[in-house]
Each structure stands twice: as C-alpha cells, then as structure tokens.
Design an enzyme around this catalytic site. Structure first.
Site, PDB file in Angstrom:
ATOM      1  CB  CYS A 147      26.800 -37.503   3.270  1.00 20.70           C
ATOM      2  SG  CYS A 147      27.310 -39.192   3.619  1.00 20.70           S
ATOM      3  CB  ILE A 148      24.405 -33.090   2.916  1.00 18.52           C
ATOM      4  CG1 ILE A 148      23.471 -34.301   3.048  1.00 18.52           C
ATOM      5  CG2 ILE A 148      23.765 -32.023   2.025  1.00 18.52           C
ATOM      6  CD1 ILE A 148      23.213 -35.029   1.761  1.00 18.52           C
TER       7      ILE A 148
END
Length: 423
Positions: free
Chosen positions: A260-261
């Site tokens: 994600c990040i």
C-alpha cells in the site's frame, strides 16, 4: 437458502474476507487463476500469514471452497473482486488483473447480482474502466447489475483488527448500488460506512495511505538532521505524543514497503498529472524522501564502521528482519532490498537473519541469493555490524544487543547500551 458469494482473488485480502463470509453463513467460492494456490486451499493449506490452516479448514467445513472456473460467477448473488493492482511502467496502476476480472464477470453475471471492486486504484476506475466491462451493451448499472467500490483495509500481521472489526467503506455507482453494498457487508462486518459514491470511496483509500506516506516521509527527513544536531528524535516523538489532541505519532525507519504505502499514493499522483496536467507535489516529495531512506541507512552503516576504523569493503554486515513489516513473511517492496543492493555495491559481506524468510533473492541485485542464519547470536557475534530492520516478536532484542559489537537500530526499539546506536 444460503446466499452465494464469489470472491475473485485469494490473496491477503480475498481469502480472509471469503472465510469471514462463510463463517456468517454464505456459500463462498474463492476464485483464483493460480491452480496451485486453489489446490492447496482445498487441501486445507493456507498461503498467507493471517489465515492459519486451522481457520482455513473451519472455512472448508462451513461453506468455503476454492476454484479456478469463472463459470461459478453465474451462480453468485454477490461477486467481490480482490485482485492486485501493481504499479505499471508509467507510474499508474496496472489494471490488467482488474480488467480480466471484469470481463470474466461480464461473461457470466446474472441480473440482480451485486458486484464490488476492492482492488486499490485511482478515483474513477470503477465507473470508467470496471463497469463497462461488466455490463457490456446489455445490462444497466443500478438496474440490472449493482456495482460498488469498497476499499480493502487489511493490515497484514495486525492481531487487533481484522475483517470483522475494521470499519468498511462502500460507495455505489448509484444510491441503490451503495445501499445494497452496505447491506451485504453489514452481514459480517461490524461497521459499514456509506460514501457519497464510488469515487469518494476510491479517494478515501488513497487519502488514508497518502496521509501515512507523507507523515512517514516527514520523520524520515527529520531523523537525518536530528542526527547531525545530536537530537534524539525518538525521545522528541515520545514527548510530542503526550499531547492528547492535534498530534499523531509517526516514527522513522529504513524506508516504506508493502502493498500500500509505497504504491497507492502514486496512483493518485499519476491520475492528477494525467487528467489535470499538474503534479501532486506532496506525494512526489514524500516518495523521493522515503525511496532515499535505505540509502541513508547505508550511509549510517558506513559511518558506524568508519568510527571503528573498519572499511565497509569487506566488512561483515548482518541485517536482522528483511520483511516490509514486523511479524509477517511478506517482503513486497521491502526497503531491505535496496539497502542490501547498496551494501553489496560498497563491497560489504552481507548476511541476514529472519525467522520468517528462509531464503532471500535480493531484488535488483542479480545473483545475490542468501539463506537466513540459523543462530542469531552466533551470527551477531561474527558480524562487524548488526542492522535491525524489523523487530519481529521472535527476536530477543536484549540478547541481540549483548552479543553484538555494534548495532544500528533503525526502529528505535533496542534497549539502550554502548553497542546500540539509533538511526
């Protein structure tokens, strides 16, 4: 009569949700294109950290099965898509898995079915890309087929929050689509929040991860000049965290990783630039800082060795914990890879220890294939420098500090001592 659910994609998002739905009485088919994964799942063998074999076998006994045949979609009351969306070469999401899933749904879906996309992507994907492939020229969204977006919020390794107690955001193409999606998830999720529409739900996911990306970049930038100014940034963060309002603690580290990040904010940046013609400067700066974090760790390793009059060329460097976060075996986008690559370029003799990773083929470093040390204490004693990247619960930090000549702690969690220095 049991409601029928098909979950496309049986990875870290799709499998836990499929099993939770089966637990609540759904007849669930976990659809995946990987035949080996499907065979293993039907044999009761899980391939992800957050689902034990015991949990999987309970699901198999309670209404779950895995399959590769997309024709099962034709029997479904609800279809949920949980396929990956990796970065493409141009910086946007690679939507080919989403498009393939949408085409498969379009070929088999029956009128009245609820179809939900959970794969992370830029705002507008559900309406502009996904829906046309599902409905074709015949079906009408919101009338014949009900389509919504609901961002996945799985946090691998999180023992406190899972499918049931993590609030679920849903946004429909039409109000009726949104209502139906909310009712579906409410059957097995404690809290469901209905967004204004699909674009708002898509944006919510990117906002969550962009928020983290930017704030991690902030402290990763601050740790550099704090070191130069002889300031203990970790102590400053703990002091700031005592304020009961207006502050949220973020801590520096060796870089960002995972599904994600380091990926999701780029979707939004790409969309803004492609559609509006200007840069999302905050994300681009955060990406620059966080991408450079492993190289800063390499510089600190060089400095730590230099202080002891040891050349990095030929020095024995032990990396401890090479996954992207603690207590899981997931190595996607792990900052350990660019760090290892840089250390090898500098001539270091590299080794590692990780109870979750038996073998490591370092990304970006051709031919660099390592095996985890079996005895951490012995490996630490043999190393010129130990670098703590992930503090897995199985790692005895006190023993590591005692056995090591020098430890560079990139997480700020080691017990203080002469042998330990923080990033």
């Amino acid at each position: 009569m049991k409601k029928s659910l098909v979950v496309i994609g049986q990875g870290y998002v799709g499998l836990p949700m499929a099993l939770r739905a089966a637990e609540k009485g759904f007849d669930v088919v976990g659809l995946d294109t990987n035949g080996a994964v499907v065979e293993a799942l039907n044999s009761g063998v899980s391939h992800i950290d957050d689902v034990s074999d015991e949990q999987l076998n309970r699901g198999l006994a309670g209404g779950y099965r895995a399959a590769t045949d997309a024709a099962t979609i034709g029997d479904a009351d609800v279809v949920v898509v949980c396929v990956p969306t990796p970065l493409s070469a141009d910086g946007g999401p690679d939507l080919r898995p989403v498009e393939a899933a949408a085409r498969a749904i379009g070929e088999h879906v029956r009128p009245g079915t609820l179809v939900v996309l959970e794969s992370t992507t830029y705002p507008g994907t559900t309406e502009e890309v996904f829906t046309p492939l599902v409905v074709g020229d015949i079906l009408i969204p919101g009338v014949d087929v009900f389509i919504a977006f609901s961002p996945e919020r799985i946090d691998p390794g999180n023992e406190r929050f899972g499918v049931q107690n993590t609030p679920k955001v849903v946004g429909g193409l039409t109000p009726e689509c949104g209502h139906r999606a909310r009712e579906f998830y409410a059957e097995f999720v404690d809290t469901v929040v209905e967004a204004k529409g699909a674009k708002e739900a898509e944006m919510a996911k990117l906002l969550e991860n962009t928020f983290r990306h930017v704030n991690i970049a902030l402290v990763n930038e601050m740790v550099r000049f704090s070191h130069e100014l002889d300031i203990d940034l970790w102590d400053a963060i703990e002091c700031a965290a005592t304020k009961p309002f207006g502050y949220m603690a973020f801590r520096p580290g060796p870089g960002v990783g995972g599904h994600c990040i380091p990926v999701d904010p780029s979707y939004l940046s790409h969309r803004v630039k492609a559609q509006l013609g200007y840069a999302f400067r905050m994300v681009e700066l955060a990406e620059e800082i966080n991408t450079a974090a492993p190289l800063y760790v390499a510089t600190r390793i060089w400095q730590a060795l230099n202080e002891r009059r040891i050349a990095v060329n030929g020095a024995k460097v032990l990396l401890v914990g090479v996954t992207y976060k603690a207590n899981i075996s997931d190595r996607r986008e792990s900052p350990a890879d660019p760090l290892a690559k840089r250390l090898v370029e500098l001539g270091a003799e590299l080794s590692y220890y990780d109870p979750y990773i038996a073998e490591w083929q370092v990304e970006g470093a051709s031919g660099l294939h390592l095996r985890s040390a079996e005895d951490l204490s012995a490996a630490a004693r043999d190393a010129d420098l130990v670098v703590l990247l992930q503090a897995h619960r199985d790692i005895d930090l006190k023993t590591l500090a005692h056995e090591s000549t020098t430890v560079l702690d990139t997480r700020g969690v080691m017990p203080p001592g002469k042998s330990v220095s923080r990033l």
